[in-house]
Design a protein around this motif. Structure first.
Motif, short mmCIF file in Angstrom:
data_model
loop_
_atom_site.label_atom_id
_atom_site.label_comp_id
_atom_site.label_asym_id
_atom_site.label_seq_id
_atom_site.Cartn_x
_atom_site.Cartn_y
_atom_site.Cartn_z
N CYS A 44 0.82 -1.22 0.00
CA CYS A 44 0.00 0.00 0.00
C CYS A 44 0.85 1.26 0.00
O CYS A 44 0.43 2.30 -0.52
CB CYS A 44 -0.94 -0.01 1.20
SG CYS A 44 -2.27 -1.22 1.06
N MET A 45 2.05 1.19 0.59
CA MET A 45 2.94 2.35 0.60
C MET A 45 3.65 2.56 -0.72
O MET A 45 3.80 3.69 -1.19
CB MET A 45 3.98 2.19 1.72
CG MET A 45 3.48 2.52 3.11
SD MET A 45 3.02 4.26 3.32
CE MET A 45 4.62 5.06 3.18
N LYS A 46 4.09 1.46 -1.36
CA LYS A 46 4.99 1.58 -2.50
C LYS A 46 4.36 1.26 -3.85
O LYS A 46 4.93 1.58 -4.89
CB LYS A 46 6.21 0.66 -2.30
CG LYS A 46 7.03 1.02 -1.07
CD LYS A 46 8.23 0.10 -0.93
CE LYS A 46 9.10 0.47 0.27
NZ LYS A 46 10.29 -0.41 0.39
N VAL A 47 3.21 0.59 -3.83
CA VAL A 47 2.65 0.05 -5.07
C VAL A 47 1.30 0.67 -5.44
O VAL A 47 1.00 0.88 -6.62
CB VAL A 47 2.49 -1.49 -4.94
CG1 VAL A 47 1.89 -2.09 -6.20
CG2 VAL A 47 3.82 -2.14 -4.62
N VAL A 48 0.50 0.96 -4.42
CA VAL A 48 -0.90 1.37 -4.63
C VAL A 48 -1.02 2.89 -4.53
O VAL A 48 -0.35 3.53 -3.71
CB VAL A 48 -1.82 0.70 -3.59
CG1 VAL A 48 -3.27 1.05 -3.86
CG2 VAL A 48 -1.62 -0.81 -3.61
N ASP A 49 -1.89 3.45 -5.37
CA ASP A 49 -2.13 4.89 -5.33
C ASP A 49 -3.56 5.19 -5.74
O ASP A 49 -4.26 4.32 -6.29
CB ASP A 49 -1.17 5.62 -6.27
CG ASP A 49 -0.82 7.02 -5.78
OD1 ASP A 49 -1.53 7.52 -4.87
OD2 ASP A 49 0.15 7.59 -6.30
N SER A 50 -3.98 6.42 -5.49
CA SER A 50 -5.32 6.86 -5.89
C SER A 50 -5.22 7.67 -7.18
O SER A 50 -4.21 8.32 -7.44
CB SER A 50 -5.94 7.73 -4.79
OG SER A 50 -6.14 6.99 -3.61
N LEU A 51 -6.28 7.60 -7.96
CA LEU A 51 -6.34 8.31 -9.23
C LEU A 51 -7.74 8.89 -9.40
O LEU A 51 -8.73 8.20 -9.17
CB LEU A 51 -6.02 7.36 -10.38
CG LEU A 51 -6.13 7.90 -11.81
CD1 LEU A 51 -5.12 9.01 -12.03
CD2 LEU A 51 -5.93 6.79 -12.82
N ARG A 52 -7.81 10.15 -9.78
CA ARG A 52 -9.09 10.81 -10.02
C ARG A 52 -9.17 11.29 -11.46
O ARG A 52 -8.22 11.89 -11.96
CB ARG A 52 -9.28 11.97 -9.05
CG ARG A 52 -9.44 11.53 -7.60
CD ARG A 52 -9.49 12.73 -6.65
NE ARG A 52 -9.74 12.29 -5.29
CZ ARG A 52 -8.81 11.86 -4.45
NH1 ARG A 52 -7.55 11.79 -4.86
NH2 ARG A 52 -9.11 11.47 -3.23
N LEU A 53 -10.27 10.99 -12.10
CA LEU A 53 -10.49 11.42 -13.48
C LEU A 53 -11.69 12.36 -13.54
O LEU A 53 -12.75 12.02 -13.02
CB LEU A 53 -10.77 10.22 -14.39
CG LEU A 53 -9.63 9.24 -14.70
CD1 LEU A 53 -10.14 8.14 -15.61
CD2 LEU A 53 -8.46 9.96 -15.34
N PRO A 54 -11.55 13.51 -14.18
CA PRO A 54 -12.71 14.36 -14.42
C PRO A 54 -13.58 13.74 -15.51
O PRO A 54 -13.15 12.78 -16.19
CB PRO A 54 -12.09 15.68 -14.87
CG PRO A 54 -10.75 15.31 -15.41
CD PRO A 54 -10.30 14.11 -14.65
N PRO A 55 -14.78 14.25 -15.74
CA PRO A 55 -15.65 13.69 -16.79
C PRO A 55 -14.99 13.72 -18.17
O PRO A 55 -14.28 14.66 -18.50
CB PRO A 55 -16.89 14.59 -16.73
CG PRO A 55 -16.89 15.15 -15.35
CD PRO A 55 -15.45 15.33 -14.98
#
Length: 292
Positions: A98-109
């Protein structure tokens, strides 16, 4: 009040810089209007705070920050059975994931997640919103354009974690979307730190790869970024080596015995250890005995 004024000043500067950029590059008026209109729409959208927006998190110890990220991402990762398995096998290792591999991503419409022909380096889980997945005869083995709506809770492009994968379609956000992304190269590095987890990962990868290269008509549909035929978790486990099946079964039985105990469960534990039964935990947390 001061923060609001600074934000408005920043937006004004960005507007002015954009108009100058469009003017100096002699962008046609019709394109210029579209660009400015979309930028104004994005200015009005209020996004949820991301980790990079909260400077106070930098004050946390590495251990506590790791725990925090794990609590945020764990519910999403557990929807993929192999991640649920690894969490049960080595929770601390999954903290590092979770620290080194996973991330959040947000996409606009109406923004692209990926395009056909791009080399894939990540898998995604759709947390909020919906996507449109499109395939065209130009870039995929389809006779006509296809459109699939991708709903919340769907894993996208898991194949990128296990094989060298090129996207065979385009994924575009319908409205604002939030996703969890898993970097394939970083995942491979972290999994090396636990010999047992690595052994399971190698066997899972081997079985997944077989299904990718064998997925073709008339025996199966062509694989896509959304689905690779016959890669259901239970199907993969049934094809694994007996040793890995026992490891997976023992983890499932451990979870089962945490909640209940009986002679029948003891007997099933013995069968798992002797490779006479295969028991798995699904992405939804159900513990099932695989019959084949």
């Amino acid at each position: 009040m001061m923060d609001y004024q600074m934000m408005q000043k920043d937006i004004t500067i960005k507007r002015r810089t954009l108009r100058r950029y469009l003017r100096e590059n002699e962008v046609p008026a019709n394109i210029s209007v579209l660009v400015q209109r979309q930028v104004e729409q994005r200015f009005r959208e209020r996004e949820r705070l991301g980790e990079h927006d909260v400077s106070a998190l930098q004050l946390l110890s590495l251990a506590l920050r790791s725990q925090l990220r794990f609590e945020i991402y764990q519910p999403h990762l557990m929807r993929l059975p192999i991640f649920r398995l690894w969490i049960g096998m080595d929770c601390k290792l999954m903290h590092r994931v979770c620290m080194k591999v996973v991330d959040s991503l947000r996409l606009p419409p109406r923004d692209d997640l990926f395009a056909a022909g791009d080399l894939a380096s990540r898998a995604y889980m759709l947390v909020k919103g919906s996507l449109s997945y499109e395939q065209s005869p130009i870039s995929a083995p389809v006779s006509e354009e296809t459109h699939t709506k991708v709903e919340k809770g769907t894993w996208i492009c898991e194949a990128a974690l296990w094989v060298e994968w090129t996207h065979v379609g385009k994924a575009e956000s319908i409205g604002a979307c939030e996703l969890v992304s898993v970097d394939a190269a970083s995942l491979s590095e972290v999994l090396q730190q636990n010999i047992v987890v690595k052994e399971v990962a190698v066997e899972y990868c081997r079985q997944y790869h077989k299904r990718v290269v064998n997925a073709c008509p008339p025996h199966a549909p062509w694989p896509t970024d959304l689905e690779v035929p016959f890669t259901d978790y239970c199907d993969l486990v049934v094809s694994m080596s007996k040793h890995v099946q026992v490891l997976i079964g023992q983890d499932a039985m451990h979870q089962l015995t945490l909640n209940r105990g009986s002679r029948a469960i003891e007997k099933l534990c013995e069968e798992v250890a002797a490779s006479k039964s295969i028991v798995v935990v699904t992405g939804k947390g159900a513990i099932i005995r695989v019959v084949f």
